[in-house]
Motif scaffolding. Structure first.
Motif, PDB file in Angstrom:
ATOM      1  N   ALA A 182       7.592 -14.963  -5.282  1.00 55.68           N
ATOM      2  CA  ALA A 182       7.485 -13.694  -4.561  1.00 55.68           C
ATOM      3  C   ALA A 182       6.949 -12.596  -5.481  1.00 55.68           C
ATOM      4  N   HIS A 183       7.441 -12.543  -6.708  1.00 54.01           N
ATOM      5  CA  HIS A 183       6.998 -11.538  -7.687  1.00 54.01           C
ATOM      6  C   HIS A 183       5.500 -11.674  -7.938  1.00 54.01           C
ATOM      7  N   SER A 184       5.040 -12.879  -8.113  1.00 48.02           N
ATOM      8  CA  SER A 184       3.620 -13.132  -8.345  1.00 48.02           C
ATOM      9  C   SER A 184       2.774 -12.725  -7.139  1.00 48.02           C
ATOM     10  N   ALA A 185       3.215 -13.113  -5.944  1.00 48.42           N
ATOM     11  CA  ALA A 185       2.477 -12.779  -4.719  1.00 48.42           C
ATOM     12  C   ALA A 185       2.389 -11.270  -4.527  1.00 48.42           C
ATOM     13  N   ILE A 186       3.483 -10.572  -4.807  1.00 50.19           N
ATOM     14  CA  ILE A 186       3.496  -9.113  -4.659  1.00 50.19           C
ATOM     15  C   ILE A 186       2.564  -8.471  -5.682  1.00 50.19           C
ATOM     16  N   MET A 205     -12.039 -13.079  -1.974  1.00 50.09           N
ATOM     17  CA  MET A 205     -11.321 -12.434  -3.075  1.00 50.09           C
ATOM     18  C   MET A 205     -10.275 -13.390  -3.650  1.00 50.09           C
ATOM     19  N   ASP A 206     -10.345 -13.636  -4.948  1.00 53.45           N
ATOM     20  CA  ASP A 206      -9.439 -14.585  -5.611  1.00 53.45           C
ATOM     21  C   ASP A 206      -7.974 -14.240  -5.392  1.00 53.45           C
ATOM     22  N   GLY A 207      -7.191 -15.228  -4.989  1.00 54.07           N
ATOM     23  CA  GLY A 207      -5.746 -15.101  -4.878  1.00 54.07           C
ATOM     24  C   GLY A 207      -5.238 -14.415  -3.631  1.00 54.07           C
ATOM     25  N   VAL A 208      -6.011 -13.488  -3.082  1.00 51.73           N
ATOM     26  CA  VAL A 208      -5.530 -12.712  -1.936  1.00 51.73           C
ATOM     27  C   VAL A 208      -6.493 -12.745  -0.750  1.00 51.73           C
ATOM     28  N   GLY A 209      -7.572 -13.481  -0.871  1.00 53.25           N
ATOM     29  CA  GLY A 209      -8.591 -13.520   0.177  1.00 53.25           C
ATOM     30  C   GLY A 209      -8.014 -13.802   1.552  1.00 53.25           C
ATOM     31  N   GLY A 210      -8.328 -12.919   2.508  1.00 53.55           N
ATOM     32  CA  GLY A 210      -7.890 -13.090   3.888  1.00 53.55           C
ATOM     33  C   GLY A 210      -6.496 -12.578   4.191  1.00 53.55           C
ATOM     34  N   LYS A 211      -5.748 -12.132   3.178  1.00 51.83           N
ATOM     35  CA  LYS A 211      -4.400 -11.627   3.436  1.00 51.83           C
ATOM     36  C   LYS A 211      -4.475 -10.313   4.207  1.00 51.83           C
ATOM     37  N   CYS A 212      -3.518 -10.137   5.102  1.00 51.38           N
ATOM     38  CA  CYS A 212      -3.467  -8.975   5.991  1.00 51.38           C
ATOM     39  C   CYS A 212      -2.301  -8.075   5.594  1.00 51.38           C
ATOM     40  N   MET A 243       7.129   7.147  -0.543  1.00 46.69           N
ATOM     41  CA  MET A 243       6.904   5.729  -0.822  1.00 46.69           C
ATOM     42  C   MET A 243       6.157   5.123   0.349  1.00 46.69           C
ATOM     43  N   MET A 244       5.049   4.476   0.052  1.00 47.31           N
ATOM     44  CA  MET A 244       4.270   3.778   1.068  1.00 47.31           C
ATOM     45  C   MET A 244       4.544   2.287   0.941  1.00 47.31           C
ATOM     46  N   ALA A 245       5.169   1.720   1.955  1.00 47.55           N
ATOM     47  CA  ALA A 245       5.427   0.283   1.966  1.00 47.55           C
ATOM     48  C   ALA A 245       4.139  -0.445   2.308  1.00 47.55           C
ATOM     49  N   VAL A 246       3.854  -1.466   1.532  1.00 41.30           N
ATOM     50  CA  VAL A 246       2.741  -2.375   1.786  1.00 41.30           C
ATOM     51  C   VAL A 246       3.385  -3.652   2.294  1.00 41.30           C
ATOM     52  N   ILE A 247       3.110  -3.997   3.525  1.00 42.69           N
ATOM     53  CA  ILE A 247       3.763  -5.147   4.150  1.00 42.69           C
ATOM     54  C   ILE A 247       2.707  -6.200   4.442  1.00 42.69           C
ATOM     55  N   GLU A 248       2.834  -7.360   3.783  1.00 47.19           N
ATOM     56  CA  GLU A 248       1.930  -8.461   4.098  1.00 47.19           C
ATOM     57  C   GLU A 248       2.382  -9.055   5.425  1.00 47.19           C
ATOM     58  N   VAL A 249       1.453  -9.170   6.359  1.00 44.51           N
ATOM     59  CA  VAL A 249       1.768  -9.684   7.685  1.00 44.51           C
ATOM     60  C   VAL A 249       0.933 -10.923   7.979  1.00 44.51           C
ATOM     61  N   PHE A 250       1.421 -11.713   8.895  1.00 45.45           N
ATOM     62  CA  PHE A 250       0.681 -12.886   9.331  1.00 45.45           C
ATOM     63  C   PHE A 250      -0.507 -12.452  10.188  1.00 45.45           C
ATOM     64  N   ARG A 251      -1.480 -13.329  10.321  1.00 48.31           N
ATOM     65  CA  ARG A 251      -2.676 -13.030  11.114  1.00 48.31           C
ATOM     66  C   ARG A 251      -2.293 -12.640  12.547  1.00 48.31           C
TER      67      ARG A 251
END
Length: 153
Positions: free
Chosen positions: A56-60, A88-95, A113-121
């Motif tokens: 999770a730490h790496s992905a964030i 884009m390396d590592g994050v290509g296509g992430k929403c 604080m602006m939350a950055v939330i990775e969401v599914f497609r």
């Protein structure tokens, strides 16, 4: 800690310089970015991708680093979405979905604080059809907000 007292928040720390131009948007004069994982904080495992917190730490980190640089050039407003280019390396296509985290009417417009939330497609498509605020409400109702989809690594 995020809402509910479980999980871990990881934030940036150099976007809101006191005497320099900072990341800004329609909500805050200055802000830092934050992402949340449901994994408990474990500093010993932070750089071990074989552990749940390490993954999770790496992905964030892969998301926050380029978004922090991007925020210096673009306004990242609450309820807006963003998508990394496929190549884009590592994050290509992430929403991503942005949210003014813990923002109340008494919160300062000067800093937030602006939350950055990775969401599914599918969630991204919902936000594009119904709006980001509707997706945040849905995620909140399901007890997912403010966690990223990294919750399923």
């Amino acid at each position: 800690q995020p809402h509910g007292g479980h999980g871990t928040a990881i934030d940036t720390k150099e976007l809101s310089h006191a005497h320099a131009e900072s990341s800004t948007n329609d909500k805050f004069t200055k802000y830092e970015l934050v992402m949340f994982t449901q994994e408990a904080l474990n500093l010993e495992d932070a750089h071990n991708d074989n552990t749940p917190f390490g993954k999770a730490h790496s992905a964030i980190g892969q998301i926050l680093n380029p978004i922090a640089r991007y925020s210096a050039m673009a306004k990242l407003n609450p309820n807006e979405t963003c998508e990394f280019p496929e190549d884009m390396d590592g994050v290509g296509g992430k929403c991503l979905l942005f949210s003014a985290y813990n923002s109340t009417s008494t919160a300062s417009k000067e800093f937030g604080m602006m939350a950055v939330i990775e969401v599914f497609r599918s969630e991204m498509n919902y936000a594009r059809e119904q709006g980001g605020a509707a997706l945040i409400e849905l995620l909140n109702d399901k007890g997912i907000y403010p966690f990223s989809n990294t919750r399923n690594l």
